[in-house]
Design an enzyme around this catalytic site. Structure first.
Site, PDB file in Angstrom:
ATOM      1  N   ALA A  69       0.844  -1.192   0.000  1.00 36.83           N
ATOM      2  CA  ALA A  69       0.000   0.000   0.000  1.00 36.83           C
ATOM      3  C   ALA A  69       0.882   1.247   0.000  1.00 36.83           C
ATOM      4  O   ALA A  69       2.074   1.197   0.311  1.00 36.83           O
ATOM      5  CB  ALA A  69      -0.909  -0.008   1.221  1.00 36.83           C
ATOM      6  N   GLY A 117       0.329  -5.435   0.614  1.00 42.90           N
ATOM      7  CA  GLY A 117      -0.774  -5.534  -0.344  1.00 42.90           C
ATOM      8  C   GLY A 117      -0.406  -6.314  -1.580  1.00 42.90           C
ATOM      9  O   GLY A 117      -1.271  -6.925  -2.228  1.00 42.90           O
ATOM     10  N   GLU A 120      -0.919  -9.820  -0.639  1.00 42.21           N
ATOM     11  CA  GLU A 120      -2.365 -10.040  -0.535  1.00 42.21           C
ATOM     12  C   GLU A 120      -3.017 -10.140  -1.914  1.00 42.21           C
ATOM     13  O   GLU A 120      -3.983 -10.883  -2.106  1.00 42.21           O
ATOM     14  CB  GLU A 120      -2.994  -8.919   0.302  1.00 42.21           C
ATOM     15  CG  GLU A 120      -2.594  -9.025   1.777  1.00 42.21           C
ATOM     16  CD  GLU A 120      -2.989  -7.816   2.605  1.00 42.21           C
ATOM     17  OE1 GLU A 120      -3.765  -7.974   3.543  1.00 42.21           O
ATOM     18  OE2 GLU A 120      -2.510  -6.705   2.299  1.00 42.21           O
ATOM     19  N   GLU A 140       3.668  -5.720   7.485  1.00 43.83           N
ATOM     20  CA  GLU A 140       2.915  -4.602   8.067  1.00 43.83           C
ATOM     21  C   GLU A 140       3.145  -4.379   9.558  1.00 43.83           C
ATOM     22  O   GLU A 140       3.054  -3.243  10.031  1.00 43.83           O
ATOM     23  CB  GLU A 140       1.411  -4.799   7.816  1.00 43.83           C
ATOM     24  CG  GLU A 140       0.968  -4.571   6.381  1.00 43.83           C
ATOM     25  CD  GLU A 140       0.999  -5.818   5.533  1.00 43.83           C
ATOM     26  OE1 GLU A 140       0.353  -5.858   4.484  1.00 43.83           O
ATOM     27  OE2 GLU A 140       1.692  -6.794   5.923  1.00 43.83           O
ATOM     28  N   ASP A 298      12.633   7.693   7.267  1.00 40.61           N
ATOM     29  CA  ASP A 298      13.725   6.935   6.644  1.00 40.61           C
ATOM     30  C   ASP A 298      13.792   7.237   5.148  1.00 40.61           C
ATOM     31  O   ASP A 298      14.884   7.446   4.594  1.00 40.61           O
ATOM     32  CB  ASP A 298      13.509   5.441   6.881  1.00 40.61           C
ATOM     33  CG  ASP A 298      14.623   4.595   6.301  1.00 40.61           C
ATOM     34  OD1 ASP A 298      15.781   4.785   6.709  1.00 40.61           O
ATOM     35  OD2 ASP A 298      14.349   3.738   5.440  1.00 40.61           O
ATOM     36  N   MET A 326      38.032  -0.158  15.385  1.00 41.32           N
ATOM     37  CA  MET A 326      37.275   0.798  14.576  1.00 41.32           C
ATOM     38  C   MET A 326      37.764   0.815  13.130  1.00 41.32           C
ATOM     39  O   MET A 326      36.976   0.729  12.195  1.00 41.32           O
ATOM     40  CB  MET A 326      37.368   2.202  15.190  1.00 41.32           C
ATOM     41  CG  MET A 326      36.618   3.276  14.409  1.00 41.32           C
ATOM     42  SD  MET A 326      34.840   2.974  14.228  1.00 41.32           S
ATOM     43  CE  MET A 326      34.258   3.435  15.846  1.00 41.32           C
ATOM     44  N   ASP A 345      48.504   1.888   9.414  1.00 36.47           N
ATOM     45  CA  ASP A 345      48.799   2.114  10.820  1.00 36.47           C
ATOM     46  C   ASP A 345      50.311   2.172  10.972  1.00 36.47           C
ATOM     47  O   ASP A 345      51.070   1.823  10.048  1.00 36.47           O
ATOM     48  CB  ASP A 345      48.210   1.001  11.699  1.00 36.47           C
ATOM     49  CG  ASP A 345      47.938   1.482  13.125  1.00 36.47           C
ATOM     50  OD1 ASP A 345      46.757   1.676  13.462  1.00 36.47           O
ATOM     51  OD2 ASP A 345      48.900   1.677  13.875  1.00 36.47           O
ATOM     52  N   VAL A 403      43.581   7.778  17.458  1.00 38.49           N
ATOM     53  CA  VAL A 403      43.145   8.019  18.826  1.00 38.49           C
ATOM     54  C   VAL A 403      42.437   9.375  18.950  1.00 38.49           C
ATOM     55  O   VAL A 403      42.771  10.333  18.248  1.00 38.49           O
ATOM     56  CB  VAL A 403      44.361   7.942  19.783  1.00 38.49           C
ATOM     57  CG1 VAL A 403      45.381   9.027  19.473  1.00 38.49           C
ATOM     58  CG2 VAL A 403      43.934   8.008  21.233  1.00 38.49           C
ATOM     59  N   LYS A 409      45.397  13.905  16.027  1.00 40.01           N
ATOM     60  CA  LYS A 409      44.600  13.965  14.801  1.00 40.01           C
ATOM     61  C   LYS A 409      45.103  15.070  13.869  1.00 40.01           C
ATOM     62  O   LYS A 409      45.212  14.872  12.660  1.00 40.01           O
ATOM     63  CB  LYS A 409      43.121  14.176  15.143  1.00 40.01           C
ATOM     64  CG  LYS A 409      42.429  12.926  15.700  1.00 40.01           C
ATOM     65  CD  LYS A 409      40.945  13.158  15.923  1.00 40.01           C
ATOM     66  CE  LYS A 409      40.250  11.920  16.485  1.00 40.01           C
ATOM     67  NZ  LYS A 409      40.146  10.812  15.532  1.00 40.01           N
ATOM     68  N   SER A 431      34.515  11.651  17.338  1.00 35.39           N
ATOM     69  CA  SER A 431      33.173  11.619  17.920  1.00 35.39           C
ATOM     70  C   SER A 431      32.830  12.907  18.651  1.00 35.39           C
ATOM     71  O   SER A 431      31.665  13.143  18.958  1.00 35.39           O
ATOM     72  CB  SER A 431      33.040  10.429  18.880  1.00 35.39           C
ATOM     73  OG  SER A 431      34.046  10.483  19.876  1.00 35.39           O
TER      74      SER A 431
END
Length: 719
Positions: A69, A117, A120, A140, A298, A326, A345, A403, A409, A431
């Site tokens: 639907a 649907g 269905e 649904e 979404d 990570m 690294d 780190v 950084k 973060s």
């Protein structure tokens, strides 16, 4: 031509066989919207008058059979009274019933997804043949409702009560062989042979080789199980379903079971009236409003990602700086989606750790049968571990994941900028640290953005793409495109301490700390918030995140927002950290962790924690009622979300809500913090803020809430 519409056509093929084809013009998929429902009725009327039709196949001209639907229409329809929703559903069912009752056999040729649907629609046919590329199901309940176009009635009669309940309650679609085993379809064939196979089935019906009338009769009459067998089927299903979905949080499966119990002993038309009444009841729950809204949010966030991606550079190769858990997770995610990635690294043991993380995740896919060993090897080969920058000259985007230290950084970013091509994008997986601040060390700050993944990378769908003051649209676009290419959902936010998700999360931890200071029991708080719908309470969450990470983040937040995130006391989180309790990473935090039978950490309440917390508590242990705990923690969380909208850190309530659900596990059935405020009512929410304003700035209502309440506005349109 039997019928011609811009959604449905009915044409004659051969030997009296008609083809009802769903082909929504100017749409990517077929769906049951108002216009399609109207044309479906008109097509059935035309078929009722067509004397030359001996049989019919149902096909789709799209890659999808019928997606279901039109959910966008639910928002308006579900605002109607319950009896009007029931009447609306019954009127649509009238067309499905008339189609089922046509005096000739019908076969659905399922070429792609037949969901809701769409499934269905196949059930009103006597037979169903399915392409080996298709899926079928009734999802649904994931929207807080359940099938309303006869799906609960016909599925119980076609595949049995127990199978139908599992199909409806879980909402998981079935692949061809699963559907065939259930009896949900009658045959599976290659996509190239689908239409011929459907026509062949119709011919066998017409010739009398197949008793199609008996197949139809089965769906028109009550289920063929005695009362004892029915009771066993329902009791077994309830045990399984309710163990996975709390009926108070997700009531749709329980309402569906209630409706099915009422209608399995009724003939079709009366059974469908019972289904329609149950559907209307589910549609009026706040969970349906939240989950339908979540689906639409979404879709909006994904559309915004496509819009943001328009100026993206082509991405043929990526790189991640910093291996470990990570970095390995990021490398795995890229490689698993077909993107070659370099993992750099300075220590070989870190590279081993990163490759080990990727191997572990891929190995689990092999164990579950979702990947072959050969495919695992091919995926791993897309990750190139290295100790030097020799291969960075042609890299399109570099993700820094070293780190969480601003000086480290800045040094790493400055170094790598001189080794990549001029138009390469640099992205920091920080973060909390300001992107604008990190960009100060760069020659080309316009090519620098934040790209914040959430841990564990392979499970958490959200990626925050952070715009610094000098970040270009091309840099944002390319990073958004990369996140999408890696199978993540990007949300673009503006720069500030903590960005969006962590900025909102830390007042929640602050509210938790204040409750503990006043004598609350952390175990009780966790149980209350888990009952509220969080996957884990705040004590358990900070243990998983790491108390060291939490203390560092709290320091950044306190500096950025001292009026509401800088307490004048030492909280429990900081005190436990100072006593070397880091959470799961060293086995003790608020809880102590033991290994369970599956080798996973299991939390156990620790007496030592209570002893340590005595020095941070004002008084003896104090009992807080559940609602007080909910109100105080959620006010701090929701207020900061609204402040992020005020400050234009995030553009829309939809993006804010999706970020909180995907980033920190806000209860989906509550729709997100903005939806939560709407459902509470802004006047009620404002009163709650005033009740707790004495606790500090974090609890005071943002001006945006005051203005909206005065104007009678909500975050989401009510009409």
């Amino acid at each position: 031509m039997v019928y011609q519409g811009n959604r449905i056509t009915v044409t004659m093929l051969e030997d009296g066989i008609a083809n009802m084809q769903y082909n929504a013009e100017n749409e990517s998929v077929n769906k049951f919207d108002a216009e399609t429902n109207k044309q479906f009725g008109e097509a059935v009327s035309a078929l009722e008058k067509a004397d030359d039709v001996k049989g019919l196949i149902v096909t789709s001209s799209k890659g999808v059979f019928i997606a279901g639907a039109d959910i966008t229409e639910f928002v308006g329809s579900f605002k109607n009274p319950e009896n009007e929703i029931k009447d609306w559903v019954v009127s649509i069912n009238d067309t499905f019933n008339r189609f089922e009752d046509l005096p000739f056999p019908k076969v659905a040729a399922i070429n792609g997804a037949a969901l809701g649907g769409g499934c269905e629609m196949t059930l009103v046919c006597e037979y169903r043949v399915m392409s080996d590329k298709a899926i079928i199901g009734l999802p649904e309940t994931q929207l807080g409702i359940f099938p309303g176009f006869g799906g609960t009635v016909r599925s119980t009669r076609v595949i049995g009560i127990d199978n139908a309940l599992e199909l409806i309650a879980t909402g998981k679609p079935k692949k061809p062989l699963e559907a065939l085993k259930l009896g949900l379809v009658d045959a599976t064939v290659s996509a190239d042979d689908l239409q011929d196979a459907a026509i062949d089935l119709v011919k066998k019906c017409i010739s009398g080789e197949l008793d199609w009338q008996a197949k139809r009769e089965e769906k028109l009459n009550p289920v063929k199980l005695n009362q004892l067998e029915q009771a066993m089927a329902f009791n077994s299903a309830k045990g399984m379903i309710f163990s996975k979905a709390n009926p108070k949080q997700y009531p749709a499966p329980a309402i569906a079971i209630e409706a099915i119990e009422k209608h399995v002993n009724l003939p079709r038309d009366k059974a469908i009236e019972v289904e329609a009444a149950g559907f209307a009841k589910a549609a009026k729950t706040p969970q349906a409003e939240s989950l339908v809204g979540l689906f639409l949010n979404d879709q909006l966030v994904k559309k915004l990602a496509k819009k943001h991606s328009k100026k993206a550079h082509e991405i043929n190769e990526a790189a991640v700086l910093g291996a470990g858990i990570m970095g390995g997770g990021i490398a795995y995610q890229a490689a698993s989606k077909g993107l070659p990635i370099i993992m750099k690294d300075i220590k070989s043991e870190q590279l081993d750790l990163g490759m080990g993380e990727a191997s572990k995740l891929l190995g689990k896919m092999v164990e579950r049968g979702k990947m072959t060993p050969a495919k695992m090897g091919e995926t791993l080969s897309r990750i190139r571990p290295t100790l030097n920058y020799g291969d960075f000259a042609e890299t399109d985007i570099v993700i820094e994941a070293v780190v969480e230290n601003p000086n480290v950084k800045r040094a790493v970013l400055k170094e790598v900028e001189g080794l990549v091509k001029d138009d390469a994008i640099l992205a920091s997986n920080t973060s909390t640290i300001s992107i604008t601040y990190l960009a100060e060390a760069l020659e080309r700050p316009e090519n620098f953005v934040g790209m914040h993944f959430f841990n564990p990378v392979h499970r958490m769908p959200l990626v925050e793409v952070i715009r610094g003051e000098k970040s270009s649209e091309e840099a944002i676009a390319t990073t958004v495109a990369l996140a999408s290419k890696m199978g993540k959902v990007p949300v673009v936010v503006n720069d500030c301490p903590g960005f969006l998700v962590n900025r909102v999360l830390f007042p929640y931890f602050g509210a938790f700390d204040l409750l503990l200071k006043e004598g609350a029991d952390f175990v009780h708080v966790d149980k209350v918030m888990e009952k509220f719908g969080w996957p884990m309470g705040p004590a358990y969450l900070i243990d998983v995140v790491g108390l060291d990470t939490g203390v560092h983040g709290a320091e950044v937040m306190a500096e950025g927002f001292p009026d509401r995130m800088k307490p004048d006391y030492k909280g429990a989180i900081e005190h436990l950290y100072e006593n070397e309790r880091l959470g799961q990473k060293n086995g003790v935090g608020f809880y102590k962790y033991e290994t369970d039978k599956r080798g996973k950490p299991k939390k156990v309440a620790d007496d030592a924690t209570y002893e340590l917390l005595k020095t941070t508590t004002d008084s003896d242990k104090k009992e807080f009622d559940d609602q007080t705990i909910i109100d105080r923690t959620m006010l701090a969380f929701c207020n900061e979300t609204v402040r992020c909208l005020e400050d234009n850190i995030v553009s829309t309530p939809s993006e804010a809500d999706m970020a909180m659900i995907m980033g920190v596990g806000f209860p989906p059935f509550r729709g997100g913090p903005c939806r939560y405020i709407d459902q509470m009512g802004l006047d009620n929410y404002l009163a709650l803020c005033e009740k707790y304003a004495h606790l500090g700035k974090a609890y005071e209502a943002p001006q945006k809430i005051r203005d909206m309440a005065a104007a009678g506005e909500t975050f989401y349109a009510t009409a």
